[in-house]
Structure formats: C-alpha cells, structure tokens
Design a protein around this motif. Structure first.
Motif, mmCIF file in Angstrom:
data_model
loop_
_atom_site.group_PDB
_atom_site.id
_atom_site.type_symbol
_atom_site.label_atom_id
_atom_site.label_comp_id
_atom_site.label_asym_id
_atom_site.label_seq_id
_atom_site.Cartn_x
_atom_site.Cartn_y
_atom_site.Cartn_z
ATOM 1 N N GLU A 13 0.812 -1.208 0.000
ATOM 2 C CA GLU A 13 0.000 0.000 0.000
ATOM 3 C C GLU A 13 0.847 1.259 0.000
ATOM 4 O OE1 GLU A 13 -2.665 -0.366 3.277
ATOM 5 O OE2 GLU A 13 -4.034 -1.693 2.191
ATOM 6 N N ASN A 14 2.046 1.184 0.532
ATOM 7 C CA ASN A 14 2.918 2.358 0.582
ATOM 8 C C ASN A 14 3.847 2.469 -0.619
ATOM 9 O OD1 ASN A 14 1.874 3.214 3.037
ATOM 10 N ND2 ASN A 14 3.282 1.936 4.216
ATOM 11 N N THR A 18 0.457 2.776 -5.332
ATOM 12 C CA THR A 18 -0.729 3.108 -4.559
ATOM 13 C C THR A 18 -0.581 4.474 -3.907
ATOM 14 O OG1 THR A 18 -1.051 0.767 -4.086
ATOM 15 C CG2 THR A 18 -2.244 2.336 -2.708
ATOM 16 N N LYS A 19 -1.503 5.363 -4.193
ATOM 17 C CA LYS A 19 -1.480 6.696 -3.606
ATOM 18 C C LYS A 19 -2.467 6.768 -2.451
ATOM 19 C CE LYS A 19 -0.255 8.866 -8.009
ATOM 20 N NZ LYS A 19 -0.632 9.889 -9.011
ATOM 21 N N SER A 20 -2.154 7.592 -1.499
ATOM 22 C CA SER A 20 -2.972 7.686 -0.299
ATOM 23 C C SER A 20 -4.262 8.445 -0.574
ATOM 24 C CB SER A 20 -2.186 8.392 0.806
ATOM 25 O OG SER A 20 -3.021 8.599 1.936
ATOM 26 N N LYS A 22 -5.853 9.886 1.667
ATOM 27 C CA LYS A 22 -5.874 11.058 2.518
ATOM 28 C C LYS A 22 -5.643 12.321 1.699
ATOM 29 C CE LYS A 22 -3.891 8.291 6.241
ATOM 30 N NZ LYS A 22 -2.711 8.076 7.107
ATOM 31 N N GLU A 257 -6.095 1.897 4.653
ATOM 32 C CA GLU A 257 -4.666 2.102 4.438
ATOM 33 C C GLU A 257 -3.916 1.482 5.602
ATOM 34 O OE1 GLU A 257 -3.509 6.084 3.547
ATOM 35 O OE2 GLU A 257 -4.716 6.181 1.721
ATOM 36 N N ASP A 258 -2.816 0.797 5.281
ATOM 37 C CA ASP A 258 -2.014 0.086 6.286
ATOM 38 C C ASP A 258 -2.854 -0.935 7.038
ATOM 39 O OD1 ASP A 258 0.139 1.698 5.574
ATOM 40 O OD2 ASP A 258 -0.389 3.219 7.066
#
Length: 616
Positions: A13-14, A18-20, A22, A257-258
């Motif tokens: 995911e990081n 993959t973009k956040s 948020k 996320e995470d």
C-alpha cells in the motif's frame, strides 16, 4: 540463493503505485471512477426495478398515446411485489421466533470446568439489541435483498440513551453504498462511501456531531434551499430519479490504508474534505498497561488505560438473496429481474382476457341474406339497438368470439411456474388441476417445502451471524468498561468474568426456527405410523407445543378432559358388560363361557398405554 521474503500489506500500500486517499485529489479521482459505474449499474437499475415492482399504470395516458384502444384497458399483475411479500412472514419468524437473537457458545471449555451461564448473556444481548423500532432495519434489508438481490446492514457505535447497548443496526440500502463493484467482498474495496440524503434538519445534526466547518455548512444549506425551491425537486412520479441524481446529499467516506479503516466526510460541491480523515472508531477499546512513575515518587507503578481499537473491517454487512458461482456481490439477482418475464406475461394475458371479454359483450347486427347493398366496400353504421324498437327487415345478431378457453390454463400454468421458481412447491402441487395428484405427491411436496424454507433462511443465518458478531464486539467492550449495564451482579457491577469469555455467535433462528420447522415436518410425516400406538398422546402433546406454543396448553387441557370423559364412559361400559356376562362369583355365565377369548379382554379393563396428561 537468497530466500525470497514475503511482501507485507503495508509495503504494497505504501508503494509508489498506490497513492494515499488522505490526499483529497487522489480521493476525488478514485471516487469519480467508482461513482460513474455505480450510478449506471446500481442506482439507475434501482429506479427501474422500483417502477417494475410498483407497476403504476395510467390507462388513460396509454389510450391517448395509442398504446391502447379507447375501449381497452391494461391489468397490472404485480407478481414481483407479491412474491417478495409472501416470503416476509417466514423471515420474520426466523428473526423473532424466541426471546433471543443469538446463540452464544464458548470457544474453549476447560475439562471439568462448569459451563458459563450463556442463557444469561443471550437474554441480556436480546435486551440491549431490541430497542424501539429495532425490527424496521431488518424488515427493510430483507425486503431489499429479496427485491434486488442484496442489501446492506450497518453496525454502528451509537452512545445514546435509547440504545442500551450503545450499538445500533441500521439499514443502508443497495443504492446508497458505493463500493468497487468488481470485488467479491466489500472488505476488499479500497473505498466505500455511504450516501446520506440531506435536509436542513439532518445537516444541522451531522454538522454538530462531526464538527463541520461553518463555511461548508452554509454552502450546503444554500444548496438544499435552492434545490427545494426548484421545480425539478418534486415528489411526483420522477421523485426516484431526483433521489439519486440531485446533489442534496453527503457521503461518509471509509477507506483502508495500512490494513486499518479511516473515515471522513465529503460533499460533491465542496473541493475539500468536510473533516480531516481519522482512524475509524466503532466503540471498541483495548486495555493498555504501562509503567508510569508518579510525580514525587521513585517507584514506577503499573497503570491501566483504555485506547481505541483500530478497526480492520468496514461496518457494513450484506444480506444476499442467493449465493452463486459468480462471487461478485453486485451480480446477485433479485425478484425484480428473476420474476420480470412472468410478470409481463401475466399482465399481457390478463389484459387480453379482459379486453376480449369486453368485445364479446358488444352485440352487433347485419341484414340477413341478400337484404343489403353489396356494392362498394363493407362499412359499419352507427345504429343503436334500443328497447321497444323493430327493424324493417330481418337482421342477424352476433358478437365477437369469446376469449380462447386455453388462456385460463395459460394463466394457471404461469401461476404454477411462478410458484415453482419461488420455491412454493407445495402450493404448485395443491393448485394443479388434474387427476395425477396423489397423497404421496402432496406429502412429498410438503416435506420439500419445509426443506426449501430452511435453505432460504440460510442466507439470513450467514448475514445475521456477521451482524450479531459485530454488534457483540461493541457491547462487550462497552460492558467491560462499565459504560453500559450488562449482566449485572448483586453488587450492581457488570459480571466482567462472564462477559469477557470468548464466544462463537450464531443466529438463534438456526435453532429456534429452522430446526423447529424441520422437527414439525418430521412429526407430520411420522404421525400416520404413531397415531395408533401407545406413544400417540405423548407425541401429540409435543407436536401441539411446537406448532402452537401460545395455545398449546388450552388444546392439551381440552384433550385431557376429553380423554378423561372417554375413560369414564369406557369404565361404565365395562362395568355394565361385566355385570351382564358374569355370575355372583365373577365367572362367566354358561351362555358366554364359549366366547371367553373375546369377552374376557373386554371386562378386564386393559390399561391405556399413555395419556396426554402423562405427557404434559
């Protein structure tokens, strides 16, 4: 050669791919992509399905547009709606068949240890979950799942006075929960958005609870006011369209996320989040212990505190009509699609029968034989047949032919086909008009119907188990912390030792409804074998308690009284017979002695094998 190391979820995911979410711009792009397909495949489909279910027909408009002749009508046969409503009573029995919602089974039992008081936990869970109008979301969700294939429950932490367990089960609606339609489970969707229609009242409540920016609130209030004053915002026949296309709505956003769930709020008119994304809290806390040195002391002490638990699952749980090899939730089909063809055929045939019958009632006449002008094209004259009048020549009266008698059989065949497709096998057998029905076939259809009802409730069992398990996490956490009253002891505190036990949770309907219905079906099947045996009264008493729990005691009491009366009468008959066929010493008189094998059993008064009184 180095051994390859597994990649963790956080590393995936990081990664740069993959973009956040948020980042609001990233979110906007993702939301737009999901919403485009969702509005077409789900929301517009929902509007179309509702129109098919309601089947509101304006016959006059159809006549004016040329779809119907002036003397014709259209008969709406709402098979889709009928099939959905027929299944609701069975589902409600599954939900409310006993004073408990869930069965609690300990995950681990130590040898020799006394079993925990699960009945107490089940009773308390039923109490905190059956708040005012608690049934409505279940009814809405069961109706929606049967209607369009699947629907959504929401299990949410609700610390309000009218929620004694600080939890509520809400109905979301298929068209109000945006997610990735390609996934097999909603937990695999990167983004989930719950659509909430706005009014000035609901906006004020949400803004206060979640602390929206005042400027954003003013902008949303202006939008609502503008839409409500607009001519497009009406509650006419197009209200369904407005429901999903107008902008007076707000979205609660969830994304992962995470490996954990984050939440925020979003409105399509505003170019930023309404709130800063935060970890989603759903009423579950974890105990944390750490060494802390108090001020002025040199000795560290162990201090306990509660911290919010990170949620790894979205709070949404599906109720599906069926499960097929196509694992995608979005491909589950409901009655709106499955029963459409039969509904359209039934409407067409019923309308044809009515329209042809109306034509048949019209009396027409023409001159008999050659007493009319044969030149030119045939024509119809606007003469009326009136009472007390005669024709100046012989006339032949006639009317159009009556509807074909086979049409009524087609209607019956459609009804049977519909019953078969909707698992009403017993109904289909009972209503087939032919001589091939046998007692064996009827009995078999009844057994199969019971089994089918059990398989239908399996979908609810799967969903309710997930819903109740999610609700229990919240109730358990709140009860351990003492924030709600649950399983109180004599000292007035919660029984934390009992509440803390790890439980497997199952829907009570599996035991209290499905197994009960299967037992009833088995007893009905076995009754012909049992009825002439000494077990019959006990068997009948048990059957009455299962079949009619609220009236069973009255039925059993009446049966007991009837048995007692029959026994008294039989004793009187035995006494009279004995007096008639025996002498003073109790031996058979000479004239009855040759028939001793037949007479002696009658006057010796064989004891009954059992009574309903003994059974009860």
């Amino acid at each position: 050669m180095d051994t390859p190391q597994p990649v963790t979820t956080a590393e995936v995911e990081n990664s740069q791919v993959t973009k956040s979410l948020k980042d609001f711009k990233v979110f906007q792009e993702t939301f737009a992509q999901l919403n485009t397909g969702f509005s077409t495949d789900v929301q517009l489909d929902q509007i179309s399905a509702r129109q098919l279910r309601r089947l509101e027909i304006d016959v006059e408009t159809m006549r004016q547009s040329g779809q119907l002749e002036a003397n014709e009508t259209y008969i709406p046969v709402r098979i889709i709606d009928t099939n959905i409503n027929q299944k609701l009573p069975t589902k409600m029995q599954y939900l409310k068949s006993a004073n408990r919602l869930a069965v609690f089974e300990p995950k681990l039992m130590l040898p020799g240890a006394p079993p925990p008081d699960t009945a107490r936990v089940e009773s308390e869970f039923w109490r905190v979950m059956t708040y005012t109008d608690w049934e409505i979301p279940y009814i809405e969700c069961m109706d929606g799942a049967e209607f369009v294939g699947y629907d959504w429950f929401e299990v949410l932490y609700t610390p309000e006075e009218d929620r004694p367990g600080h939890v509520s089960v809400n109905h979301v609606g298929r068209a109000n929960l945006l997610f990735d339609l390609s996934v097999h489970t909603i937990q695999d969707s990167k983004l989930v958005a719950k659509r909430i229609p706005l009014t000035l009242v609901s906006l004020t409540r949400l803004a206060k609870e979640f602390k929206f920016n005042k400027r954003d609130v003013l902008q949303l209030r202006e939008k609502i006011a503008t839409l409500q004053s607009s001519s497009a915002y009406t509650f006419s026949d197009s209200a369904d369209v407005n429901e999903y296309t107008q902008d007076a709505c707000i979205y609660r956003i969830f994304f992962k996320e995470d490996g954990v769930v984050w939440t925020t709020w979003y409105a399509t008119d505003i170019d930023h989040y309404l709130t800063t994304p935060t970890l989603f809290y759903n009423g579950v806390d974890e105990k944390k212990e750490e060494l802390v040195t108090p001020p002025g002391s040199f000795e560290p002490q162990m201090v306990e505190s509660w911290i919010p638990s990170e949620e790894t699952n979205y709070p949404f749980y599906p109720l599906r009509r069926t499960i097929t090899e196509d694992q995608r939730i979005s491909r589950t089909v409901g009655a709106a699609s499955a029963d459409l063809a039969i509904q359209e055929a039934a409407c067409t045939i019923f309308s044809s029968i009515v329209n042809q019958s109306q034509l048949t009632s019209q009396v027409m006449a023409s001159p008999a034989g050659d007493a009319f002008d044969k030149s030119g094209a045939p024509k119809q004259l606007a003469f009326k047949v009136q009472r007390g009048q005669i024709w100046d020549r012989k006339m032949e009266f006639f009317h159009p032919p009556a509807p074909d008698a086979s049409l009524s059989r087609v209607v019956q065949d459609l009804q049977t086909l519909n019953a078969v497709q909707n698992n009403s096998i017993a109904w289909a057998v009972q209503n087939r008009e032919d001589s091939r029905k046998t007692a064996t076939e009827i009995n078999a259809s009844t057994q199969q119907q019971s089994q089918i009802n059990s398989s239908e409730t399996l979908m609810m069992s799967i969903s309710f188990r997930a819903v109740f398990s999610a609700a229990w996490r919240i109730v358990q956490s709140q009860a351990i912390r003492g924030l709600i009253t649950f399983c109180p002891t004599q000292e007035g505190t919660n029984d934390v030792a009992l509440i803390s036990i790890p439980f497997n949770i199952k829907s009570a309907g599996d035991t209290d409804f499905v197994e009960k219905q299967q037992t009833i079906a088995n007893m009905q099947q076995d009754w012909p074998i049992i009825q002439n045996t000494p077990v019959a009264p006990i068997f009948l008493a048990d059957y009455l308690r299962l079949r009619y729990p609220s009236a069973a005691n009255a039925y059993i009491a009446a049966f007991q009284q009837g048995q007692a009366n029959n026994e008294a009468i039989n004793q009187q008959k035995t006494a009279l017979l004995k007096e008639a066929v025996t002498d003073e010493s109790g031996n058979l008189t000479p004239e009855f002695a040759p028939y001793s094998a037949q007479v002696l059993p009658l006057i010796q008064g064989n004891d009954a094998a059992g009574t309903v009184a003994q059974a009860s």
